[in-house]
Design a protein around this motif. Structure first.
Motif, short mmCIF file in Angstrom:
data_model
loop_
_atom_site.label_atom_id
_atom_site.label_comp_id
_atom_site.label_asym_id
_atom_site.label_seq_id
_atom_site.Cartn_x
_atom_site.Cartn_y
_atom_site.Cartn_z
N PHE A 118 0.83 -1.21 0.00
CA PHE A 118 0.00 0.00 0.00
C PHE A 118 0.87 1.26 0.00
N TYR A 119 1.91 1.26 0.81
CA TYR A 119 2.81 2.43 0.88
C TYR A 119 3.46 2.69 -0.48
N ASN A 120 3.95 1.63 -1.12
CA ASN A 120 4.59 1.79 -2.43
C ASN A 120 3.62 2.36 -3.46
N LYS A 121 2.38 1.87 -3.46
CA LYS A 121 1.37 2.39 -4.38
C LYS A 121 1.07 3.85 -4.08
N ALA A 122 0.95 4.17 -2.81
CA ALA A 122 0.67 5.56 -2.41
C ALA A 122 1.79 6.48 -2.86
N GLN A 123 3.03 6.05 -2.68
CA GLN A 123 4.16 6.88 -3.07
C GLN A 123 4.31 6.98 -4.59
N LYS A 124 3.92 5.96 -5.30
CA LYS A 124 3.93 6.03 -6.77
C LYS A 124 2.96 7.13 -7.23
N ALA A 125 1.81 7.21 -6.59
CA ALA A 125 0.83 8.24 -6.92
C ALA A 125 1.38 9.63 -6.59
N VAL A 126 2.07 9.75 -5.46
CA VAL A 126 2.65 11.04 -5.07
C VAL A 126 3.69 11.49 -6.10
N LYS A 127 4.54 10.57 -6.53
CA LYS A 127 5.59 10.89 -7.51
C LYS A 127 4.99 11.26 -8.87
N ALA A 128 3.85 10.70 -9.20
CA ALA A 128 3.21 10.99 -10.49
C ALA A 128 2.76 12.45 -10.58
N CYS A 129 2.53 13.08 -9.44
CA CYS A 129 2.08 14.48 -9.44
C CYS A 129 3.05 15.38 -10.20
N ASP A 130 4.35 15.23 -9.95
CA ASP A 130 5.35 16.04 -10.64
C ASP A 130 5.37 15.74 -12.13
N GLU A 131 5.21 14.47 -12.48
CA GLU A 131 5.20 14.09 -13.90
C GLU A 131 4.02 14.73 -14.62
N TYR A 132 2.85 14.70 -14.00
CA TYR A 132 1.68 15.32 -14.62
C TYR A 132 1.91 16.82 -14.82
N ALA A 133 2.46 17.48 -13.81
CA ALA A 133 2.72 18.92 -13.89
C ALA A 133 3.71 19.23 -15.01
N ASN A 134 4.78 18.46 -15.11
CA ASN A 134 5.78 18.68 -16.16
C ASN A 134 5.19 18.47 -17.55
N LYS A 135 4.34 17.47 -17.68
CA LYS A 135 3.73 17.19 -18.98
C LYS A 135 2.77 18.31 -19.40
N LEU A 136 2.11 18.95 -18.44
CA LEU A 136 1.23 20.06 -18.78
C LEU A 136 2.04 21.24 -19.30
N MET A 137 3.22 21.49 -18.74
CA MET A 137 4.06 22.57 -19.24
C MET A 137 4.51 22.29 -20.66
N GLN A 138 4.70 21.02 -21.00
CA GLN A 138 5.13 20.66 -22.34
C GLN A 138 3.99 20.75 -23.35
N SER A 139 2.84 20.19 -22.98
CA SER A 139 1.74 20.10 -23.96
C SER A 139 0.78 21.28 -23.90
N GLY A 140 0.58 21.84 -22.72
CA GLY A 140 -0.37 22.92 -22.56
C GLY A 140 -1.82 22.48 -22.53
N ASN A 141 -2.06 21.17 -22.70
CA ASN A 141 -3.42 20.64 -22.76
C ASN A 141 -3.55 19.41 -21.86
N PRO A 142 -4.34 19.49 -20.81
CA PRO A 142 -4.46 18.34 -19.91
C PRO A 142 -5.05 17.10 -20.59
N ASP A 143 -5.82 17.29 -21.65
CA ASP A 143 -6.39 16.14 -22.36
C ASP A 143 -5.34 15.34 -23.12
N ASP A 144 -4.17 15.91 -23.34
CA ASP A 144 -3.09 15.22 -24.04
C ASP A 144 -2.23 14.37 -23.12
N ILE A 145 -2.51 14.41 -21.82
CA ILE A 145 -1.65 13.74 -20.84
C ILE A 145 -2.26 12.41 -20.44
N ASP A 146 -1.52 11.35 -20.72
CA ASP A 146 -1.98 10.00 -20.39
C ASP A 146 -1.80 9.71 -18.91
N ALA A 147 -2.67 8.86 -18.41
CA ALA A 147 -2.59 8.42 -17.02
C ALA A 147 -1.37 7.54 -16.82
#
Length: 147
Positions: free
Chosen positions: A93-122
Motif C-alpha cells: 500500500f505504501y509503495n502504491k501511495a508513493q507512486k501516486a505522489v511521484k506521479a504528481c510532478d510528472e503530470y505537472a511537467n507534462k502540462l508545461m510541455q503540452s499545454g493541454n491536460p487532455d493530451d496527458i496520459d494516465a
C-alpha cells in the motif's frame, strides 16, 4: 449506473471544451484549480482526497506548474502518505501511495510541455491522481483565459 452517467457527463464536458477549437489565449499571471473530492466507492479511505494545480502563464505559455494532492481533511499527500502512525504497516500500500505522489510532478511537467491536460496520459497506479489533475488543470486554465 452512476459510473456510466458520470463518465457520460465528463465526456460531454470534454466535447464542449474541445469543440471550441482554435487556440485559446492565456493571460499572464498565476492561476489555481482544485478538483472535486474523490471518495473511494468501496468505502475505504484509499485514494480519498482532491488535487490542486497551480500554473504560471507568461506570453501565452505555461511556464510553471505544480500539482499536489491532499487528504479530504486538507493534509498534503507527501512522503508520509501511505504510512500508519508514522511507519509503513503495509509495504504494498505504501509503495502504491508513493507512486501516486511521484506521479504528481510528472503530470505537472507534462502540462508545461503540452499545454493541454487532455493530451496527458494516465500513469499506471496513479489513475485517481490523473483524473484529479485533469479536472483541476482545466479549472486553472479556464481562469487563465484572456478576457
Amino acid at each position: 449506473m452512476k459510473k456510466y452517467i458520470r463518465m457520460a457527463g465528463f465526456a460531454a464536458i470534454i466535447a464542449i471544451l474541445t469543440a471550441c477549437g482554435g487556440s485559446v489565449k492565456l493571460a499572464d499571471g498565476s492561476y489555481e484549480g482544485t478538483s472535486s473530492v474523490y471518495t473511494n466507492p468501496d468505502g475505504s479511505d484509499a485514494g480519498n482526497g482532491y488535487g490542486v494545480v497551480k500554473i504560471t502563464v507568461k506570453d501565452n505559455a505555461i511556464t510553471e506548474c505544480t500539482f499536489k494532492t491532499y487528504e479530504p481533511d486538507g493534509k498534503e499527500k507527501d512522503a508520509e502518505y501511505g504510512k500508519k502512525q508514522g511507519s509503513v504497516a503495509n509495504r504494498d500500500f505504501y509503495n502504491k501511495a508513493q507512486k501516486a505522489v511521484k506521479a504528481c510532478d510528472e503530470y505537472a511537467n507534462k502540462l508545461m510541455q503540452s499545454g493541454n491536460p487532455d493530451d496527458i496520459d494516465a500513469i499506471s497506479g496513479a489513475t485517481i491522481n490523473h483524473d484529479q489533475f485533469v479536472e483541476a488543470a482545466k479549472i486553472a486554465l479556464k481562469e487563465a483565459e484572456a478576457k
